[in-house]
Design a protein around this motif. Structure first.
Motif, PDB file in Angstrom:
ATOM      1  N   ALA B  79       0.778  -1.231   0.000  1.00  0.00           N
ATOM      2  CA  ALA B  79       0.000   0.000   0.000  1.00  0.00           C
ATOM      3  C   ALA B  79       0.818   1.294   0.000  1.00  0.00           C
ATOM      4  N   ARG B  80       1.749   1.399   0.919  1.00  0.00           N
ATOM      5  CA  ARG B  80       2.370   2.714   1.090  1.00  0.00           C
ATOM      6  C   ARG B  80       3.854   2.735   0.754  1.00  0.00           C
ATOM      7  N   ALA B  81       4.423   1.528   0.482  1.00  0.00           N
ATOM      8  CA  ALA B  81       5.865   1.493   0.250  1.00  0.00           C
ATOM      9  C   ALA B  81       6.211   2.391  -0.927  1.00  0.00           C
ATOM     10  N   ARG B  82       7.239   3.147  -0.765  1.00  0.00           N
ATOM     11  CA  ARG B  82       7.584   4.141  -1.776  1.00  0.00           C
ATOM     12  C   ARG B  82       8.220   3.472  -2.999  1.00  0.00           C
ATOM     13  N   GLU B  83       7.899   3.956  -4.148  1.00  0.00           N
ATOM     14  CA  GLU B  83       8.491   3.423  -5.383  1.00  0.00           C
ATOM     15  C   GLU B  83       9.894   4.000  -5.538  1.00  0.00           C
ATOM     16  N   GLY B  84      10.882   3.235  -5.114  1.00  0.00           N
ATOM     17  CA  GLY B  84      12.298   3.697  -5.050  1.00  0.00           C
ATOM     18  C   GLY B  84      12.741   4.648  -6.164  1.00  0.00           C
ATOM     19  N   ARG B  85      14.017   4.905  -6.212  1.00  0.00           N
ATOM     20  CA  ARG B  85      14.590   5.785  -7.232  1.00  0.00           C
ATOM     21  C   ARG B  85      14.530   5.089  -8.592  1.00  0.00           C
ATOM     22  N   LYS B  86      14.270   5.845  -9.601  1.00  0.00           N
ATOM     23  CA  LYS B  86      14.007   5.221 -10.896  1.00  0.00           C
ATOM     24  C   LYS B  86      14.796   5.751 -12.077  1.00  0.00           C
ATOM     25  N   PRO B  87      16.088   5.858 -12.013  1.00  0.00           N
ATOM     26  CA  PRO B  87      16.734   6.267 -13.260  1.00  0.00           C
ATOM     27  C   PRO B  87      16.540   5.134 -14.274  1.00  0.00           C
ATOM     28  N   VAL B  88      16.200   5.484 -15.486  1.00  0.00           N
ATOM     29  CA  VAL B  88      16.010   4.468 -16.511  1.00  0.00           C
ATOM     30  C   VAL B  88      17.078   4.642 -17.577  1.00  0.00           C
ATOM     31  N   PHE B  89      17.867   3.593 -17.773  1.00  0.00           N
ATOM     32  CA  PHE B  89      18.995   3.656 -18.695  1.00  0.00           C
ATOM     33  C   PHE B  89      18.638   2.960 -19.998  1.00  0.00           C
ATOM     34  N   ASP B  90      19.178   3.501 -21.064  1.00  0.00           N
ATOM     35  CA  ASP B  90      19.051   2.846 -22.356  1.00  0.00           C
ATOM     36  C   ASP B  90      20.287   1.947 -22.507  1.00  0.00           C
ATOM     37  N   TRP B  91      20.205   0.733 -21.958  1.00  0.00           N
ATOM     38  CA  TRP B  91      21.395  -0.114 -21.856  1.00  0.00           C
ATOM     39  C   TRP B  91      22.073  -0.442 -23.181  1.00  0.00           C
ATOM     40  N   PRO B  92      21.314  -0.821 -24.213  1.00  0.00           N
ATOM     41  CA  PRO B  92      22.010  -1.157 -25.463  1.00  0.00           C
ATOM     42  C   PRO B  92      22.957  -0.048 -25.926  1.00  0.00           C
ATOM     43  N   ARG B  93      22.613   1.195 -25.624  1.00  0.00           N
ATOM     44  CA  ARG B  93      23.469   2.308 -26.020  1.00  0.00           C
ATOM     45  C   ARG B  93      24.760   2.332 -25.200  1.00  0.00           C
ATOM     46  N   ARG B  94      24.729   1.710 -24.026  1.00  0.00           N
ATOM     47  CA  ARG B  94      25.906   1.734 -23.160  1.00  0.00           C
ATOM     48  C   ARG B  94      26.848   0.552 -23.370  1.00  0.00           C
ATOM     49  N   ILE B  95      26.400  -0.401 -24.182  1.00  0.00           N
ATOM     50  CA  ILE B  95      27.248  -1.567 -24.454  1.00  0.00           C
ATOM     51  C   ILE B  95      28.416  -1.144 -25.352  1.00  0.00           C
ATOM     52  N   ASN B  96      29.616  -1.630 -25.064  1.00  0.00           N
ATOM     53  CA  ASN B  96      30.770  -1.241 -25.881  1.00  0.00           C
ATOM     54  C   ASN B  96      30.847  -2.081 -27.172  1.00  0.00           C
ATOM     55  N   ASP B  97      31.851  -1.781 -27.996  1.00  0.00           N
ATOM     56  CA  ASP B  97      31.971  -2.453 -29.294  1.00  0.00           C
ATOM     57  C   ASP B  97      32.128  -3.964 -29.138  1.00  0.00           C
ATOM     58  N   TYR B  98      32.864  -4.354 -28.115  1.00  0.00           N
ATOM     59  CA  TYR B  98      33.101  -5.775 -27.856  1.00  0.00           C
ATOM     60  C   TYR B  98      31.771  -6.487 -27.614  1.00  0.00           C
ATOM     61  N   GLY B  99      30.955  -5.908 -26.729  1.00  0.00           N
ATOM     62  CA  GLY B  99      29.652  -6.495 -26.427  1.00  0.00           C
ATOM     63  C   GLY B  99      28.757  -6.545 -27.657  1.00  0.00           C
TER      64      GLY B  99
END
Lengths: 498, 498
Positions: B79-99
């Motif tokens: 009911a009352r638990a707070r919805e934690g911090r929510k940074p949303v990352f665009d992960w595929p953009r953060r993958i390096n060339d190797y990945g």
């Protein structure tokens, strides 16, 4: 090879056979110690009578080219076998920079040698006396009876499905929201960390971690060519102002944090600080890698939420877990929880490194966990390690003169010495049969020479007391040798008179 | 966390407790679904009466902040638990060339999907029907009884000592001279190959291999940024003249060769050619990496010497082995044999990737091998796979119109089609419930579109016949569709009228 022999009618068959084999031996194609086909086999291959082959082998034997070992067959003998091709390479010269760096990092970390009978305060290995061997046996037999053939054949890169599902529920119970997230099974923390670094960083990238930090993680970051920015630890965890300063720098790729039983300090980050840390990483849009493997050791009934749980439906935290430190390190299982798309990338990289983690290990661990033994084991483990920790704290205060003892519990203490070099102390203690981990390997900035980590997971009370007394004695000897009097610098956690 | 609550005399104790917990929940520090300490535990932690805690929990429950689950305890409710911090990352953009490269390579290799009921000519997994589950159980129980606690605790990066010794003797029996050499246990061929590449090559380096070659090795070389120089295969293995031309180029770092049951052609390199290959690599001082994992399947009683044996006391050959293809792939064990100094470097790199390979797997495999079951298993496996191979060859000739069938035995055939694209054929066959491996993934130079690999280790005779008939039918449909008449290009190994 033998099937290639083309028999002609020019000369006796047995001689053609023996000449052919002689050529193979003298050219080096059949080498010393190699077993020849049995006479029966060869007669079958060549479609000749067995007696013909026996004659051929007899001739080779007479020439000392082969020898008959009774009951085992005919082997190429030493006498005439040619000494194959012999290019000799200077391998260390051919190792690349990466290999050389791995070598050097490892040298620094393991410059001391364990000998039989030493007291191993350097080892984080669990106390074997609490292992539930019978339960592991039962888990193995259950799983192998249920799906042995499947477990012995190929598996999936992501992991053994029932274990993945179990671990997701386990993390959901800790408050992790798996919507849009997924989980990859790895062969332990080291693999997890190394995969994440491989997927997200490039040489020269800046990464943030606590200072001191987990030595293996630090080594892997150095090996990856990263600029490691260590943020100082305070009594209650990472310093938030310093953290913000570090995050505000340009080009920070990610952060690595151990909120529970931080290695090496043993600190547990307070709930409010967890929220603060999360907020800061969110503010600067830097992903956060969390090592959460020791949180199961919390003494109270409830747990502090891992960062990935506090992040809620956000996907900025990647959580690396493992039961190795509290369960069975011989079973190599860890996991990575995080954004599902990231997990998919990590799975591909793992595939090209070792395809997947041992199915047998995964299945045995799953069976053990799901039959409910884990909770019972955990209770006993918590009790045992809590007692050990409290003993260790009391004994350290009694025996080891120092500036500070860090830690909130867990499996180890970090001791800050007072003006003494821990490597010098280690050399002395080694000679007296005591090993510990010099603190410098945990520091990102070359500091920490005056600190040491004492792990107590593997030692009993007697060893603890003996070992701490030896360390204390060595400290006093060093101080006296350098003219520092006994009572200088002994305050706070240390007792006067020691 | 709960121990941090400082009780005062300002207000009722139970209220201080309930407010404290409410703050934790509303701040997000205690998240939805987290279990609170039991009333007994919390009364112990706070040194208050249990009734006080019960009152506090009752108040929280009344506010819908927590809920009591009968017999399990109190949990933070939704009911009352707070919805934690929510940074949303665009992960595929953060993958390096190797990945990203790992992702792309994997996409190409697995563009087809297995569905229940398909005939899997793409799988090299062993036939499960010959697994000796009972013997594996026995091996496990024996080892765990002998040294269970040791096996469940930490091991060495180099491997489980008894297994290392066993494998050294095993290789010595094949003529390998271990003077100055050593052996590292890995988690299978992929790990072995990837470690060797990591230690010896840098992006841009030139490496030589057979063309076609093992697709996973090829992917790993591409992932490592290497220039892969494929040398054509002839009927009896790699072309020596082309090999010499390749070796004569500047900057060749190493060569990779599969002398026995080459993947995908199934060829076995003749003894004389082995010596020639060795001589050429020696002449140009290029180290040679040999994959030797399938040589145990040789049909005759004696074996062809592996290249590392032919090299005698020379140290120019590194041998990668595994029993996965013939024994139990679920048990992830492989090895690297070679110069002791090289092995020491590889061990350090392995350490930073996953510390060591599952001790349980190593110990079970060792126990199984050393009790002599392996030799008996091998006899049965050889017989089974030889029969399958001969059936496959006969059925391929009967059903599949093609230009050539490659192979000397082993677990698969390479089929060279006549003017038909194997990916197009695969799409058609998939629809009809048949999977195979398109040949292009084995070629270093983008060729091979007209070839396919058929693995028969996992299928029975009935499936083989059904599957080959479907493939043959699809080929005819494609030919007819493109106006190519049925009898064009069917010669050599294919039978007219198909």
């Amino acid at each position: 090879m033998f099937g290639d022999l083309k028999l002609t009618s020019d000369s006796p068959i047995y001689r053609q056979i023996s000449h052919y084999i002689r050529d193979l031996i003298e050219s080096g194609a059949l080498r010393k110690g190699v077993r020849l086909p049995s006479t029966r086999e060869l007669s079958h291959i060549l479609k000749v009578s067995r007696n013909t082959v026996i004659l051929a082998y007899q001739e080779l034997q007479d020439d000392s080219l082969i020898e008959n070992i009774h009951g085992q067959g005919a082997y190429v003998s030493a006498a005439r076998a040619r000494e194959g091709r012999k290019p000799v390479f200077d391998w260390p010269r051919r190792i690349n920079d990466y290999g050389r760096k791995a070598w050097e990092l490892n040298q620094t970390a393991t410059a001391w040698q364990w000998r039989q009978g030493m007291i191993p305060f350097n080892s984080l290995a669990p106390d074997e006396s609490i292992f539930e061997i019978e339960e592991i046996k039962r888990a193995f037999l259950n799983r192998i009876a249920l799906e042995g053939e499947k477990l012995l054949n190929y598996g999936d890169a992501q992991g053994y499905r029932p274990l993945i599902e179990y671990l997701k529920h386990y993390l959901e119970d800790k408050g992790v929201d798996f919507q849009g997230k997924d989980l990859l099974i790895t062969s332990g923390f080291t693999e997890s960390f190394s995969l994440v670094m491989a997927a997200l960083t490039n040489p020269g990238d800046r990464v943030i971690c606590e200072n001191p930090t987990h030595n293996l993680a630090l080594d892997i970051m150095k090996l990856s060519g990263l600029q490691v920015n260590g943020v100082p630890m305070r009594e209650d965890g990472i310093d938030p102002d310093e953290l913000e300063r570090a995050l505000a720098q340009p080009g920070v790729k990610l952060g690595f944090i151990m909120p529970s039983y931080h290695n090496p300090t043993g600190l547990v980050m307070a709930p409010e600080k967890r929220l603060k840390v999360l907020e800061l990483f969110g503010k600067y849009q830097v992903p956060l890698v969390e090592e959460g493997f020791n949180e199961e050791l919390r003494h109270s009934g409830a747990h502090v939420s891992p960062l990935i749980a506090l992040a809620g439906s956000g996907n900025g935290v990647v959580c690396l877990g493992s039961f190795s430190k509290i369960l069975f390190p011989g079973i190599r299982i860890g996991w990575i929880g995080g954004d599902a798309r990231l997990i998919a990338y990590l799975e591909r990289i793992k595939f090209y490194r070792n395809i997947y983690t041992s199915l047998l290990d995964q299945a045995v661990l799953y069976e053990y966990l799901q039959n409910g033994r884990f909770q019972q084991y955990l209770k006993r483990a918590k009790k045992l390690y809590r007692e050990k920790y409290e003993q260790a704290l009391a004994l350290a205060r009694q025996y080891i003169p120092c500036r500070r003892v860090w830690g909130d519990g867990g499996l180890h203490l970090l001791i800050e010495l007072d003006g003494i070099d821990a490597r010098q102390l280690l050399a002395d203690c080694c000679a007296d049969g005591v090993l510990f981990t010099p603190g410098d390997i945990f520091y990102t900035d070359g500091s920490g020479a005056g600190s040491l980590r004492l792990s107590v997971s593997r030692v009993d009370r007697w060893e603890m007391e003996q070992g701490f007394a030896i360390i204390g004695e060595a400290i006093r000897r060093i101080k006296n040798g350098t003219g520092v009097s006994d009572d200088v610098g002994i305050h706070q956690n240390a007792r006067p008179g020691q």
